[in-house]
Design an enzyme around this catalytic site. Structure first.
Site, PDB file in Angstrom:
ATOM      1  N   ALA A  28      37.843  36.602  44.432  1.00 32.32           N
ATOM      2  CA  ALA A  28      38.839  35.601  44.798  1.00 32.32           C
ATOM      3  C   ALA A  28      40.213  36.250  44.712  1.00 32.32           C
ATOM      4  O   ALA A  28      40.385  37.276  44.066  1.00 32.32           O
ATOM      5  CB  ALA A  28      38.759  34.404  43.853  1.00 32.32           C
ATOM      6  N   LYS A  29      41.186  35.653  45.384  1.00 27.94           N
ATOM      7  CA  LYS A  29      42.561  36.148  45.317  1.00 27.94           C
ATOM      8  C   LYS A  29      43.464  34.961  45.567  1.00 27.94           C
ATOM      9  O   LYS A  29      43.089  34.011  46.262  1.00 27.94           O
ATOM     10  CB  LYS A  29      42.781  37.177  46.415  1.00 27.94           C
ATOM     11  N   GLY A  30      44.655  35.001  45.023  1.00 25.29           N
ATOM     12  CA  GLY A  30      45.625  33.939  45.269  1.00 25.29           C
ATOM     13  C   GLY A  30      47.004  34.468  44.972  1.00 25.29           C
ATOM     14  O   GLY A  30      47.151  35.541  44.387  1.00 25.29           O
ATOM     15  N   ASP A  69      48.170  40.759  38.915  1.00 22.87           N
ATOM     16  CA  ASP A  69      48.240  41.713  40.019  1.00 22.87           C
ATOM     17  C   ASP A  69      49.717  41.943  40.314  1.00 22.87           C
ATOM     18  O   ASP A  69      50.557  41.737  39.447  1.00 22.87           O
ATOM     19  CB  ASP A  69      47.470  41.168  41.232  1.00 22.87           C
TER      20      ASP A  69
END
Length: 338
Positions: A28-30, A69
């Protein structure tokens, strides 16, 4: 800037990366579209807390576990943990990359850089070499680049050039990394380090060396510069630093590229260790964290090499084949086939 296409691509890469590392996560990434450097500390806190209020029902200890990140750090994770806990009770396993005082793991800060060092060791050993005596160039001197530099220096590697947003520096006899670390701690950037010459940052990737480590942005190796790369090995510490055209040029030149979905998996692997420690309520010492990380990185490399032998392909294709195969197998076993 954060845009949906990039976030989707990174989420997919994360899926393959966790599969290659053989840890029980999907991908997942956001992100939030903003420039964190232009915001004050309290603005960052308010932004993070409101973001968490909007997504607290979408994330969960066994659903989606955020980690830091670009533009975020352990403080950001502490705010997410606190805000999430207002809705769901104290849940240290909701995020990783937390401060150690709030259930973060020892060794998490250095994890991606340490993983890069273990990955480099594994690749060089395949060619009968070791880190000691090899000449390195590192693009990017943030968390990943600086830790990789420090650990490679400790192993006897000679780092001849590094760069960051301020510019690039070089010393043909090898940079004094401990002194450079002190300099960047004081000044925030590598620029102005006295025991090195300033060079054009655009030529850094083309410097004469044995091992090139891009540890900054994506897409830095492209069809314009790939033909001039002098390194024999490229370790992708950044996400997607080599574009597909550059990949082809480098392959034809005989340059060995260790792909990002393996090379920089140290961060997510130690995030997994942190999550495990939080769920168990039992924290590990740093030696155990580093030993387990080495085991995971070494084991993943062996599986990656086997995949390359089976399919007679390069390391990137081997890594993707390994990752996609593992996801496909799990999908079939659960009865989800289309």
């Amino acid at each position: 800037m954060v845009d949906p296409d990039e976030v989707n691509a990174l989420a997919q890469l994360m899926t393959w990366k966790t599969a290659v590392a053989n840890i029980p996560y999907g991908g997942a990434k956001g992100g939030i579209g903003c420039d964190p450097r232009s915001l004050s500390f309290s603005e960052l806190e308010r932004l993070t807390r409101v973001f968490t209020q909007k997504i607290h029902d979408l994330i969960g200890v066994h659903i989606d576990v955020p980690a830091p990140d670009m533009g975020t750090n352990s403080q950001t994770m502490a705010w997410i943990l606190d805000e999430y806990s207002k809705f769901h009770g104290y849940s240290p396993a909701i995020v990783t990359g937390k401060p150690v005082d709030l259930g973060g793991s020892l060794g998490r800060d250095a994890a991606t850089g340490r993983g890069v060092m273990y990955a480099t060791e594994a690749l060089l050993a395949e060619y009968g070499k070791s880190i000691s005596g090899q000449r390195f160039v590192i693009q990017g001197f943030g968390n990943v680049g600086s830790w990789a530099a420090e650990l490679i220096h400790e192993k006897g590697g000679k780092i001849v050039a590094v760069s960051d947003i301020s510019g690039a520096i070089k010393n043909g006899n090898g940079l004094d990394i401990p002194a450079l670390m002190k300099h960047t701690k004081t000044n925030g950037v590598v620029k102005g380090f006295e025991a090195a010459d300033s060079i054009d940052p655009t030529t850094l990737l083309l410097e004469d060396c044995d091992v090139l480590i891009p540890a900054a942005l994506g897409g830095v190796l492209n069809r314009e510069n790939a033909g001039e790369v002098k390194a024999k090995f490229i370790i992708e510490a950044a996400n997607h630093p080599t574009d597909p055209e550059a990949d082809e040029i480098l392959y034809k030149k005989g340059v060995v590229v260790l792909p990002d979905i393996y090379a920089n998996a140290g961060g997510v692997t130690v995030s997994y260790f942190e999550w495990v420690q939080n769920i168990q309520g039992f924290m590990w010492d740093e030696k155990k964290v580093n030993t387990e990380l080495k085991n995971y990185m070494t084991s993943a490399f062996q599986h990656l090499k086997e995949m390359c032998k089976t399919h007679d392909c390069d390391l990137r294709m081997g890594a993707f084949t390994l990752g996609v195969n593992r996801v496909a197998r799990a999908t079939l076993l659960r009865g989800w086939e289309a």
